[in-house]
Motif scaffolding. Structure first.
Motif, short mmCIF file in Angstrom:
data_model
loop_
_atom_site.label_atom_id
_atom_site.label_comp_id
_atom_site.label_asym_id
_atom_site.label_seq_id
_atom_site.Cartn_x
_atom_site.Cartn_y
_atom_site.Cartn_z
N GLU A 141 0.42 -1.47 0.16
CA GLU A 141 0.15 0.05 -0.20
C GLU A 141 1.29 1.76 -0.16
O GLU A 141 0.38 1.81 -0.69
N ASP A 145 1.04 -0.02 -4.70
CA ASP A 145 0.68 -1.41 -5.59
C ASP A 145 -0.48 -2.46 -5.26
O ASP A 145 -0.55 -3.12 -4.14
N LYS A 146 -1.97 -1.25 -5.31
CA LYS A 146 -3.15 -2.22 -4.84
C LYS A 146 -3.07 -3.69 -4.88
O LYS A 146 -3.90 -4.55 -4.24
N ALA A 149 -1.21 -5.50 -2.48
CA ALA A 149 -1.63 -5.00 -1.57
C ALA A 149 -3.15 -6.29 -1.34
O ALA A 149 -2.96 -7.31 -0.52
N GLU A 150 -3.86 -6.69 -2.99
CA GLU A 150 -4.76 -7.47 -2.58
C GLU A 150 -4.82 -8.34 -2.50
O GLU A 150 -5.49 -8.99 -1.98
#
Length: 173
Positions: A141, A145-146, A149-150
């Motif tokens: 985060e 870099d979403k 992270a997900e």
């Protein structure tokens, strides 16, 4: 060490003290007691014991340097922590606790890219646990870099469920 593992911290402390009274210069005993003290929040006292342990040529240097680094980090001695953690990694490049501590240290210093490298090495070295996955999400985060992270969120929820299940089993005994 057995008493500490069984949650008998007061008895463990007395036993560590007794062992040191019998052999006050043994690096392994100083290291073990220091690690226990650090875990009890007594970082300053632990670091004194670690320094004494370094004087023993038979001291367990891989474990000792790891403990020094982790404890120095807890006490806010960032330079000493990094130096000891890097030395510990020279002994064992895949030490999970040291890799995690280095990832935290790098993130605390604002170097999320270095933190990413260390948490990724940690994930390769041992199965993921809640603390590693939470750090991975935090690092990704911070890097923006979403997707990465997900990627760590589902395993985090699964790890939390496993931890809760283990807690429930312990509570039933």
């Amino acid at each position: 060490m057995i008493h500490a593992a069984q949650g008998q911290q007061e008895l463990a402390g007395r036993m560590y003290q007794q062992a040191l009274s019998l052999s006050p210069r043994r690096g392994d005993l100083l290291n073990n007691y220091g690690a226990w003290l650090c875990g009890q929040g007594e970082s300053a006292e632990a670091l004194v014991l670690f320094d004494r342990a370094l004087l023993d040529p038979q001291a367990p240097l891989p474990d000792l340097t790891a403990n020094i680094g982790i404890c120095a980090q807890k006490s806010g001695q960032w330079q000493r922590a990094e130096q000891a953690l890097r030395q510990a990694l020279a002994y064992d490049p895949d030490h999970p606790a040291v890799l995690l501590a280095m990832a935290h240290l790098q993130l605390e210093h604002g170097d999320a890219m270095a933190a990413r490298a260390f948490y990724q090495r940690r994930l390769a070295a041992a199965p993921a646990d809640v603390s590693v996955l939470k750090l991975a999400i935090q690092v990704e985060e911070q890097l923006g870099d979403k997707a990465a992270a997900e990627h760590h969120k589902l395993p985090l929820e699964q790890a939390r469920r496993v931890d809760q299940g283990a807690d429930a089993k312990v509570d039933q005994r």
